[in-house]
Enzyme design. Sequence first.
Site, short mmCIF file in Angstrom:
data_model
loop_
_atom_site.label_atom_id
_atom_site.label_comp_id
_atom_site.label_asym_id
_atom_site.label_seq_id
_atom_site.Cartn_x
_atom_site.Cartn_y
_atom_site.Cartn_z
N ALA A 1 -6.73 -4.34 10.60
CA ALA A 1 -5.86 -4.97 11.59
C ALA A 1 -6.39 -4.86 13.01
O ALA A 1 -5.97 -5.63 13.87
CB ALA A 1 -4.45 -4.37 11.52
N SER B 1 -3.95 1.70 12.22
CA SER B 1 -3.80 0.26 11.99
C SER B 1 -3.72 0.02 10.50
O SER B 1 -4.24 0.80 9.70
CB SER B 1 -4.99 -0.49 12.57
OG SER B 1 -6.16 -0.18 11.86
N ASP B 2 -3.07 -1.07 10.14
CA ASP B 2 -3.16 -1.49 8.75
C ASP B 2 -4.62 -1.83 8.50
O ASP B 2 -5.38 -2.07 9.44
CB ASP B 2 -2.25 -2.71 8.50
CG ASP B 2 -1.78 -2.78 7.05
OD1 ASP B 2 -2.47 -2.24 6.17
OD2 ASP B 2 -0.72 -3.39 6.81
N TRP B 3 -5.04 -1.84 7.26
CA TRP B 3 -6.45 -2.04 6.95
C TRP B 3 -6.95 -3.32 7.62
O TRP B 3 -6.38 -4.38 7.48
CB TRP B 3 -6.68 -2.14 5.44
CG TRP B 3 -5.92 -1.16 4.60
CD1 TRP B 3 -5.39 -1.40 3.37
CD2 TRP B 3 -5.62 0.22 4.88
NE1 TRP B 3 -4.78 -0.27 2.89
CE2 TRP B 3 -4.90 0.74 3.80
CE3 TRP B 3 -5.88 1.07 5.94
CZ2 TRP B 3 -4.44 2.05 3.74
CZ3 TRP B 3 -5.42 2.38 5.90
CH2 TRP B 3 -4.73 2.85 4.80
N ALA C 1 0.46 0.39 12.33
CA ALA C 1 0.60 -0.87 13.05
C ALA C 1 0.27 -2.03 12.10
O ALA C 1 -0.63 -1.95 11.29
CB ALA C 1 -0.36 -0.90 14.24
#
Length: 191
Positions: free
Chosen positions: A183, A179-181, A146
């Site tokens: 996020a 999630s992206d880091w 995401a």
Amino acid sequence: PANVEVRYETTALPQPITLAATFSTTLAEQYGQILGRESRATRNDLLLAPMVNIARLPHWGRNVTSFGEEPLVIARLAAAEIGGIQSTGVMAQAKHFIANNQSLNQGGGIAGADGFDFIVDERTLHEIYLPGFESAMRANVASIMAAYNRTNGFWNAENESTLTGLLREELHWKGFVVSDWDANRSTPSIK
């Protein structure tokens, strides 16, 4: 998406945009196999590739790590690359879900993507932004990442409409989402 990101030295492959210029699913599968083998050799089980975002802004710094601006090309190459990666026993991760194609730090990657809220109607979402992800799902991609940004007012990593409604209920996808880091914005987003 062009190499295995670990502490070991790995082969620096040409950026995915150059792969897209070939229109070759055969080369995309071979590209994925190389990524998968190198990932396996460095004891990395999940490869952060392919990036299936649409290149909508010509000067966005992440365009080179994408397959360009054509949804059909993105869909075909993503599926082939995923097949190549996962044929080696490594999990592929399609990213960045969804409508992620601009950031405040244009030259340096994704930093600053959280500054944007992309307002996307259903038709545009399905015809432009989803084909790469749908193709990845049909290719049995293990994971989807995401994105940092918001879509239609909601943070992508916490967007029930897209993560549950679109991925799980409409597309019947069974894989896992990360999630992206950094996020995730709240603890409830973990559900």
